[in-house]
Design a protein around this motif. Structure first.
Motif, short mmCIF file in Angstrom:
data_model
loop_
_atom_site.label_atom_id
_atom_site.label_comp_id
_atom_site.label_asym_id
_atom_site.label_seq_id
_atom_site.Cartn_x
_atom_site.Cartn_y
_atom_site.Cartn_z
N MET A 301 45.22 42.11 37.81
CA MET A 301 45.76 43.26 37.11
C MET A 301 44.77 43.77 36.06
SD MET A 301 49.73 42.11 36.58
CE MET A 301 50.82 41.91 37.98
N ALA A 302 44.11 42.85 35.36
CA ALA A 302 43.13 43.25 34.34
C ALA A 302 41.96 44.00 34.98
CB ALA A 302 42.63 42.02 33.59
N TYR A 303 41.48 43.51 36.09
CA TYR A 303 40.35 44.15 36.77
C TYR A 303 40.70 45.57 37.18
CZ TYR A 303 36.91 45.21 40.39
OH TYR A 303 35.95 45.83 41.15
N HIS A 304 41.85 45.73 37.82
CA HIS A 304 42.24 47.06 38.30
C HIS A 304 42.58 48.00 37.14
CE1 HIS A 304 41.95 46.05 42.50
NE2 HIS A 304 42.73 45.00 42.33
N ALA A 305 43.12 47.46 36.06
CA ALA A 305 43.40 48.29 34.88
C ALA A 305 42.10 48.83 34.30
CB ALA A 305 44.16 47.49 33.84
N ARG A 308 40.73 51.64 36.33
CA ARG A 308 41.45 52.91 36.16
C ARG A 308 40.97 53.68 34.94
NH1 ARG A 308 47.72 51.47 36.26
NH2 ARG A 308 47.88 53.72 35.78
N ILE A 309 40.48 52.95 33.93
CA ILE A 309 40.03 53.65 32.71
C ILE A 309 38.50 53.65 32.61
CG2 ILE A 309 42.13 53.19 31.42
CD1 ILE A 309 40.78 50.85 30.10
N ASN A 310 37.86 53.39 33.74
CA ASN A 310 36.39 53.39 33.79
C ASN A 310 35.77 52.48 32.73
OD1 ASN A 310 36.28 55.38 35.88
ND2 ASN A 310 36.75 56.94 34.33
N GLY A 311 36.46 51.35 32.49
CA GLY A 311 35.97 50.46 31.45
C GLY A 311 35.40 49.16 31.98
N ALA A 312 35.23 49.04 33.31
CA ALA A 312 34.81 47.77 33.89
C ALA A 312 33.30 47.62 33.97
CB ALA A 312 35.41 47.61 35.28
N GLN A 316 32.79 41.68 31.89
CA GLN A 316 32.75 40.57 32.83
C GLN A 316 34.04 39.76 32.69
OE1 GLN A 316 28.50 39.02 32.13
NE2 GLN A 316 28.86 38.58 34.30
N LEU A 317 34.61 39.43 33.84
CA LEU A 317 35.86 38.69 33.88
C LEU A 317 35.63 37.32 34.50
CD1 LEU A 317 36.84 41.70 33.64
CD2 LEU A 317 38.79 41.04 35.05
N VAL A 318 36.37 36.34 33.98
CA VAL A 318 36.44 35.03 34.62
C VAL A 318 37.91 34.68 34.80
CG1 VAL A 318 35.78 32.61 34.54
CG2 VAL A 318 34.31 34.31 33.45
N ALA A 319 38.28 34.32 36.02
CA ALA A 319 39.67 33.99 36.33
C ALA A 319 39.80 32.51 36.64
CB ALA A 319 40.13 34.81 37.54
N PHE A 320 41.02 32.03 36.57
CA PHE A 320 41.33 30.72 37.13
C PHE A 320 41.85 30.96 38.55
CE2 PHE A 320 40.83 28.72 33.09
CZ PHE A 320 40.60 27.38 33.39
N ASP A 321 41.09 30.46 39.53
CA ASP A 321 41.35 30.61 40.95
C ASP A 321 40.80 31.96 41.44
OD1 ASP A 321 42.66 28.10 41.02
OD2 ASP A 321 44.47 29.07 40.25
N THR A 323 40.30 35.46 42.75
CA THR A 323 41.01 36.74 42.82
C THR A 323 40.73 37.48 44.12
OG1 THR A 323 39.16 37.93 41.81
CG2 THR A 323 40.85 37.03 40.31
N GLU A 324 39.73 37.00 44.89
CA GLU A 324 39.26 37.67 46.10
C GLU A 324 38.64 39.02 45.79
OE1 GLU A 324 42.69 37.55 48.70
OE2 GLU A 324 42.23 35.48 49.29
N ILE A 325 38.16 39.16 44.56
CA ILE A 325 37.39 40.34 44.14
C ILE A 325 35.95 39.85 43.90
CG2 ILE A 325 37.12 42.14 42.39
CD1 ILE A 325 40.13 41.79 41.78
N PRO A 326 34.99 40.31 44.70
CA PRO A 326 33.63 39.74 44.63
C PRO A 326 32.99 39.79 43.26
CG PRO A 326 33.88 41.13 46.58
CD PRO A 326 35.12 41.33 45.75
N GLU A 327 33.33 40.78 42.44
CA GLU A 327 32.68 40.92 41.13
C GLU A 327 33.24 39.98 40.07
OE1 GLU A 327 33.48 45.30 42.33
OE2 GLU A 327 34.07 43.33 43.07
N VAL A 328 34.30 39.25 40.38
CA VAL A 328 34.97 38.43 39.37
C VAL A 328 34.60 36.96 39.56
CG1 VAL A 328 37.19 37.69 38.43
CG2 VAL A 328 36.86 40.07 39.15
#
Length: 370
Positions: A301-305, A308-312, A316-321, A323-328
């Motif tokens: 949810m954080a990545y997609h948010a 949406r606001i062109n803030g990514a 850089q994000l780090v998740a636990f487990d 996310t199936e998003i290559p950039e994370v």
């Protein structure tokens, strides 16, 4: 056979299949409708037949699920012969009371996440490797269902239990009940500091430290933390590891932005959760450059948010487990090792009488963006 009542004939046929090994503990008995068609009798006749077998303790009936072959109860859901009669059990009886069952029970909150699915696969493979069969119940996050699952599995004759508990600090009735029933239990993904229950968990503290250290090395000195409430040991350890790493990196508390998201807002309604995270990002995305999410759904949810606001672009994000998003980047748990260790501990107790004690921690790994 003509002189034997029809319902008795059905009962004898089922008993014969059990004695031949064609029906084993935990196997489902054909339904009343199927038996009626097979034996050309009325539903009332098959209902009486199964009810009689249940009264004898040969089968177990579960509303909405069906009728199952009962096992030799390995713990107190059924009383062993002689119990309550004033007779002392034979020496060694308690130590060996679990050895006759070839069923291992598992209770799991759901089978929705990849982590749960991989844990289940690992545990089932390990149990099968010992020549046992895994019987699974899903609690759906309900303490009542978790407790009922324990009773149902006990009625089937399990020799031990792998418990992926709901795990909230105040919800430990299942562990307490299992102890009352003398059912051997190994907890996975949860532990209780004040209860001597053996557990196998990921090293969540070290995982969180790896996440923060990675972001710090990448030049991110203003961090954000997204987390669910601390309701069990997993989140407590991840937050403790995060705080420890912040201190080790020399970051000021004022440089860390924290947001605790209620479970019901993102775990029940993803649409509501996504909108909540989006609104938070609009207000705060300029205050951090690196973000740690202690829950995989929050990370998505954080990545997609941010997108949406062109803030990514500079985040850089780090998740636990995964996310199936290559950039994370993410902290990967070793579900295969957790499952194998949990089953090894339980089988050591069942087959060799080894004591179930201790808390076992399985290392995690930081996976960098592809």
């Amino acid at each position: 056979m003509k002189d034997i009542p029809l319902y008795k004939q059905i009962q004898e046929a089922i008993k014969t299949q059990i004695s031949l090994g064609n029906l084993r503990p935990g196997d489902r008995i054909p339904s009343e409708t199927d038996l009626a068609a097979q034996f050309h009798v009325s539903l009332m006749t098959t209902k009486n037949a199964l009810a009689g077998l249940a009264e004898e303790g040969i089968v177990v009936r579960s509303k909405g699920k069906g009728t199952f072959v009962a096992g030799q109860a390995p713990y107190k859901l059924f009383s062993p012969a002689g119990e309550g009669s004033g007779m002392m059990p034979e020496p060694g009886l308690r130590a060996n009371r679990h050895s006759s069952s070839k069923l291992i029970g598992m209770i799991i909150p759901s089978m929705r996440t990849k982590v749960e699915q991989r844990l289940l696969d690992a545990i089932e493979n390990a149990v099968n490797g010992y020549g046992y069969t895994l019987v699974i119940r899903v609690s759906r996050g309900s303490t009542a269902k978790e407790l009922q699952s324990l009773e149902d599995l006990g009625a089937l004759g399990i020799g031990g239990l792998i418990l992926f508990s709901i795990g909230a600090w105040h919800e430990r009735q299942t562990v307490i009940r299992a102890a009352e029933l003398e059912c051997p239990v190994v907890l996975i993904d949860r532990y209780y500091n004040d209860m001597p229950v053996v557990s196998v968990c990921s090293d969540n503290k070290a995982g969180a430290r790896k996440a923060v250290s990675y972001l710090f090395r990448e030049g991110h000195h203003r961090l954000a933390l997204l987390t669910p409430p601390v309701e069990h040991s997993v989140m407590a350890d991840r937050l403790a590891g995060f705080d420890s790493a912040v201190t080790e990196c020399g970051l000021k508390p004022s440089s860390v932005l924290r947001y605790t998201v209620p479970y019901e807002r993102f775990n029940v309604s993803r649409k509501d959760g996504a909108e909540l995270i989006h609104q938070w990002m609009i207000m705060h995305h300029d205050s951090f450059s690196g973000l740690v999410a202690t829950d995989v759904e929050l990370a998505r949810m954080a990545y997609h948010a941010l997108k949406r606001i062109n803030g990514a672009a500079n985040k850089q994000l780090v998740a636990f487990d995964d996310t199936e998003i290559p950039e994370v980047a993410y902290i990967r748990q070793n579900e295969a090792a957790i499952g194998a260790k949990a089953v090894s501990l339980l089988m050591g107790h069942i087959t060799r009488g080894e004591q179930l004690q201790g808390r076992f921690v399985i290392p995690t790994q930081l996976i960098l963006p592809s």
